[in-house]
Motif scaffolding. Structure first.
Motif, mmCIF file in Angstrom:
data_model
loop_
_atom_site.group_PDB
_atom_site.id
_atom_site.type_symbol
_atom_site.label_atom_id
_atom_site.label_comp_id
_atom_site.label_asym_id
_atom_site.label_seq_id
_atom_site.Cartn_x
_atom_site.Cartn_y
_atom_site.Cartn_z
ATOM 1 N N LYS A 95 31.147 24.228 47.292
ATOM 2 C CA LYS A 95 30.377 22.989 47.460
ATOM 3 C C LYS A 95 30.299 22.591 48.927
ATOM 4 O O LYS A 95 29.292 22.024 49.380
ATOM 5 N N ASN A 96 31.340 22.916 49.694
ATOM 6 C CA ASN A 96 31.370 22.599 51.121
ATOM 7 C C ASN A 96 30.644 23.643 51.970
ATOM 8 O O ASN A 96 30.653 23.565 53.200
ATOM 9 N N GLY A 97 30.038 24.635 51.305
ATOM 10 C CA GLY A 97 29.286 25.652 52.029
ATOM 11 C C GLY A 97 30.150 26.745 52.629
ATOM 12 O O GLY A 97 29.702 27.482 53.524
ATOM 13 N N GLU A 98 31.372 26.898 52.128
ATOM 14 C CA GLU A 98 32.302 27.886 52.679
ATOM 15 C C GLU A 98 32.156 29.240 51.968
ATOM 16 O O GLU A 98 32.078 29.302 50.744
ATOM 17 N N LYS A 99 32.142 30.312 52.753
ATOM 18 C CA LYS A 99 32.166 31.646 52.164
ATOM 19 C C LYS A 99 33.526 31.855 51.520
ATOM 20 O O LYS A 99 34.564 31.666 52.156
ATOM 21 N N THR A 100 33.530 32.260 50.260
ATOM 22 C CA THR A 100 34.776 32.317 49.517
ATOM 23 C C THR A 100 34.911 33.623 48.735
ATOM 24 O O THR A 100 34.002 34.038 48.028
ATOM 25 N N ILE A 101 36.077 34.242 48.898
ATOM 26 C CA ILE A 101 36.413 35.478 48.204
ATOM 27 C C ILE A 101 37.496 35.161 47.182
ATOM 28 O O ILE A 101 38.449 34.438 47.474
ATOM 29 N N VAL A 102 37.359 35.715 45.979
ATOM 30 C CA VAL A 102 38.342 35.485 44.916
ATOM 31 C C VAL A 102 39.001 36.802 44.539
ATOM 32 O O VAL A 102 38.334 37.812 44.309
ATOM 33 N N VAL A 103 40.329 36.777 44.479
ATOM 34 C CA VAL A 103 41.119 37.897 43.980
ATOM 35 C C VAL A 103 41.899 37.400 42.766
ATOM 36 O O VAL A 103 42.599 36.391 42.851
ATOM 37 N N ASP A 104 41.754 38.089 41.636
ATOM 38 C CA ASP A 104 42.436 37.659 40.414
ATOM 39 C C ASP A 104 42.530 38.863 39.472
ATOM 40 O O ASP A 104 41.568 39.625 39.353
ATOM 41 N N ASN A 105 43.672 39.040 38.823
ATOM 42 C CA ASN A 105 43.787 40.159 37.875
ATOM 43 C C ASN A 105 43.399 39.755 36.452
ATOM 44 O O ASN A 105 43.479 40.565 35.532
ATOM 45 N N LEU A 106 43.001 38.487 36.277
ATOM 46 C CA LEU A 106 42.536 37.946 34.999
ATOM 47 C C LEU A 106 43.604 37.968 33.909
ATOM 48 O O LEU A 106 43.278 37.928 32.714
ATOM 49 N N SER A 107 44.881 38.009 34.293
ATOM 50 C CA SER A 107 45.937 37.953 33.294
ATOM 51 C C SER A 107 46.020 36.568 32.670
ATOM 52 O O SER A 107 46.326 36.421 31.480
ATOM 53 N N ARG A 108 45.758 35.537 33.471
ATOM 54 C CA ARG A 108 45.680 34.165 32.957
ATOM 55 C C ARG A 108 44.344 33.518 33.329
ATOM 56 O O ARG A 108 43.928 32.552 32.706
ATOM 57 N N GLY A 109 43.700 34.054 34.332
ATOM 58 C CA GLY A 109 42.391 33.545 34.720
ATOM 59 C C GLY A 109 41.311 34.043 33.777
ATOM 60 O O GLY A 109 41.551 34.876 32.903
ATOM 61 N N SER A 110 40.107 33.529 33.959
ATOM 62 C CA SER A 110 39.001 33.883 33.074
ATOM 63 C C SER A 110 37.718 34.041 33.876
ATOM 64 O O SER A 110 37.466 33.294 34.820
ATOM 65 N N ARG A 111 36.907 35.015 33.477
ATOM 66 C CA ARG A 111 35.624 35.214 34.156
ATOM 67 C C ARG A 111 34.725 33.980 34.043
ATOM 68 O O ARG A 111 33.920 33.712 34.932
ATOM 69 N N GLU A 112 34.866 33.239 32.955
ATOM 70 C CA GLU A 112 34.009 32.058 32.776
ATOM 71 C C GLU A 112 34.364 30.957 33.776
ATOM 72 O O GLU A 112 33.568 30.039 33.996
ATOM 73 N N ASN A 113 35.556 31.036 34.388
ATOM 74 C CA ASN A 113 35.937 30.065 35.409
ATOM 75 C C ASN A 113 35.355 30.389 36.778
ATOM 76 O O ASN A 113 35.375 29.537 37.672
ATOM 77 N N LEU A 114 34.864 31.616 36.946
ATOM 78 C CA LEU A 114 34.429 32.066 38.259
ATOM 79 C C LEU A 114 33.153 31.370 38.712
ATOM 80 O O LEU A 114 32.206 31.222 37.943
ATOM 81 N N ASN A 115 33.147 30.955 39.956
ATOM 82 C CA ASN A 115 31.949 30.396 40.566
ATOM 83 C C ASN A 115 31.020 31.552 40.947
ATOM 84 O O ASN A 115 31.448 32.512 41.607
ATOM 85 N N ASP A 116 29.760 31.469 40.530
ATOM 86 C CA ASP A 116 28.809 32.564 40.769
ATOM 87 C C ASP A 116 28.593 32.852 42.255
ATOM 88 O O ASP A 116 28.191 33.958 42.628
ATOM 89 N N GLU A 117 28.865 31.866 43.103
ATOM 90 C CA GLU A 117 28.608 32.046 44.525
ATOM 91 C C GLU A 117 29.806 32.630 45.274
ATOM 92 O O GLU A 117 29.709 32.921 46.471
ATOM 93 N N ALA A 118 30.901 32.826 44.569
ATOM 94 C CA ALA A 118 32.079 33.451 45.183
ATOM 95 C C ALA A 118 32.031 34.961 44.935
ATOM 96 O O ALA A 118 31.538 35.417 43.905
ATOM 97 N N GLU A 119 32.553 35.727 45.882
ATOM 98 C CA GLU A 119 32.622 37.175 45.704
ATOM 99 C C GLU A 119 33.957 37.498 45.033
ATOM 100 O O GLU A 119 35.019 37.128 45.542
ATOM 101 N N PHE A 120 33.898 38.196 43.902
ATOM 102 C CA PHE A 120 35.082 38.392 43.071
ATOM 103 C C PHE A 120 35.577 39.836 43.083
ATOM 104 O O PHE A 120 34.795 40.780 43.000
ATOM 105 N N TYR A 121 36.913 39.968 43.173
ATOM 106 C CA TYR A 121 37.565 41.263 43.067
ATOM 107 C C TYR A 121 38.656 41.170 42.000
ATOM 108 O O TYR A 121 39.558 40.338 42.104
ATOM 109 N N GLU A 122 38.559 42.015 40.978
ATOM 110 C CA GLU A 122 39.590 42.041 39.948
ATOM 111 C C GLU A 122 40.751 42.901 40.443
ATOM 112 O O GLU A 122 40.756 44.129 40.286
ATOM 113 N N ILE A 123 41.710 42.256 41.066
ATOM 114 C CA ILE A 123 42.804 42.932 41.750
ATOM 115 C C ILE A 123 44.128 42.242 41.422
ATOM 116 O O ILE A 123 44.193 41.016 41.341
ATOM 117 N N ASP A 124 45.160 43.037 41.263
ATOM 118 C CA ASP A 124 46.518 42.514 41.119
ATOM 119 C C ASP A 124 47.142 42.463 42.511
ATOM 120 O O ASP A 124 47.083 43.445 43.261
#
Length: 305
Positions: free
Chosen positions: A22-51
Motif C-alpha cells: 500500500k505504501n508503494g514498496e517493492k516487496t518480496i515474500v519467502v514462505d514455506n506455506l507450512s502455516r501460511g496460505s496462498r490466499e493470504n498472498l498479496n498479488d503485487e508481492a513477488e513470492f518464493y516458496e522457500i524454507d
C-alpha cells in the motif's frame, strides 16, 4: 531496493506485506506455506516458496534482489509442537533464522525487524512486564525466540546490522489460525459460528494482553524506520480475562454463547500483560484498535470466510 518479508503468507506477515505494498514498496515474500496460505498472498508481492532452513535457495533470493530491509516473521510458532520436538523448533527458529542473518550480512541489509514473543519472559514476577524484566522462558519455543534476540545483539556488535526485536503479546485478528493458545480468539469465534461450545480451561479469569494484528504490522513498519536498536514490547498494555472476551463476543453476536469449562492446563501462566511505553517513546507507535473494534473486524472476517 526491496523489502523481504519471511513468513509473508502467514497471519502477521501477510498484514505487513499489505501495508508495504500500500505504501508503494517493492516487496518480496519467502514462505514455506507450512502455516501460511496462498490466499493470504498479496498479488503485487513477488513470492518464493522457500524454507528458511535451505540456505542455498535463500541465497538465490538475496542474490537476485537488492534486499534493503528484512521483516523476519517466519517461525515454528506451535508451542505444543516445540515441547514435543524441541530439535525441530530449534532447527527452524534458531538455525533457519541464522541463515537469514548470514544473508543480511553478506548482502548488506540495512536492518532486520524480528518477531519475538512474550514467551521469552516466562512467569512474570510483576505486571505489566517491562523489557528489563528477567527473561526466563519456560518452554522450548520461548528459548528459541530469546536465543535469536541474543544473536541479533551479536550481529549488531560484530557486523553493525541494525535490528529491532518485537516481543508480541497475544496477537489476534483476521487470517489467524483457529488453533493454539495464541489463537484463543480465533478459536472462540470459529466455535461460536459453528454452534459449538467455547472451551475455557480453568475459571476464565486468567488474563492476557490482546493486540490487534493491524497494530502489530504497523509496529513493524515503525520499528524499521526508527534509528534505534533493541527489544520492544508490542502490546495494548491491558489485561483482559477470557470471560471478558466471551462477554464482548456475545455482544457482537447478540446472543448467549455456549461455554464449557475444563480443568486448567498444566504450565499455563495465569496473568500476562506487557508495558508498551518503550515502543511508544522510541518507535513513535501506539495501538489504534480497541478490543471491541478488533473483535468486530475479526468476527466479520470469519463470517465472510
Amino acid at each position: 531496493m526491496a523489502n523481504l518479508v519471511t513468513g509473508g503468507a502467514g497471519f502477521i506477515g501477510a498484514n505487513i506485506v499489505d501495508k508495504l505494498i500500500k505504501n508503494g514498496e517493492k516487496t518480496i515474500v519467502v514462505d514455506n506455506l507450512s502455516r501460511g496460505s496462498r490466499e493470504n498472498l498479496n498479488d503485487e508481492a513477488e513470492f518464493y516458496e522457500i524454507d528458511i532452513r535451505d540456505q542455498q535457495v535463500l541465497k538465490n533470493v538475496f542474490r537476485k534482489h537488492e534486499i534493503e530491509y528484512v521483516y523476519h516473521q517466519a517461525a515454528q510458532a506451535d508451542a505444543v509442537l516445540a515441547q514435543e520436538e524441541p530439535a525441530f523448533d530449534a532447527e527452524t527458529n534458531i538455525v533457519g533464522s541464522l541463515n537469514i542473518l548470514e544473508m543480511c550480512v553478506e548482502y548488506d541489509v540495512k536492518k532486520v525487524v524480528y518477531a519475538s514473543s512474550a514467551a521469552v519472559y516466562g512467569t512474570p514476577t510483576e505486571l505489566p512486564l517491562q523489557e528489563e524484566h528477567l527473561a526466563a522462558p519456560e518452554s522450548p519455543y520461548g528459548v528459541s525466540k530469546l536465543t535469536l534476540e541474543y544473536y541479533l545483539e551479536i550481529y549488531k556488535e560484530q557486523y553493525d546490522l541494525d535490528y529491532a526485536a518485537l516481543r508480541y503479546a497475544n496477537v489476534y485478528g483476521p487470517r489467524q489460525f483457529a488453533e493454539g493458545e495464541g489463537g484463543v480468539i480465533a478459536i472462540f469465534i470459529t466455535r461460536a459460528l459453528n454452534g459449538s461450545p467455547l472451551i475455557v480451561y480453568g475459571d476464565g479469569k486468567q488474563t492476557r494482553d490482546f493486540i490487534y494484528v493491524d497494530d502489530v504490522a504497523e509496529a513493524n513498519l515503525k520499528a524499521m524506520t526508527s534509528n534505534t536498536n533493541g527489544v520492544y514490547n508490542i502490546s495494548c498494555g491491558k489485561q483482559t480475562s477470557l470471560l471478558k472476551i466471551i462477554s464482548l463476543l456475545e455482544d457482537i453476536f447478540d446472543k448467549k454463547l455456549k461455554t464449557s469449562y475444563e480443568a486448567p492446563r498444566s504450565g499455563d501462566i495465569k496473568h500476562s500483560c506487557l508495558n508498551n511505553n518503550k515502543a511508544k517513546n522510541q518507535l513513535d507507535w501506539v495501538p489504534n484498535f480497541n478490543l471491541k473494534k478488533g473483535l468486530e473486524n475479526t468476527v466479520k472476517y470469519y463470517k465472510n470466510k
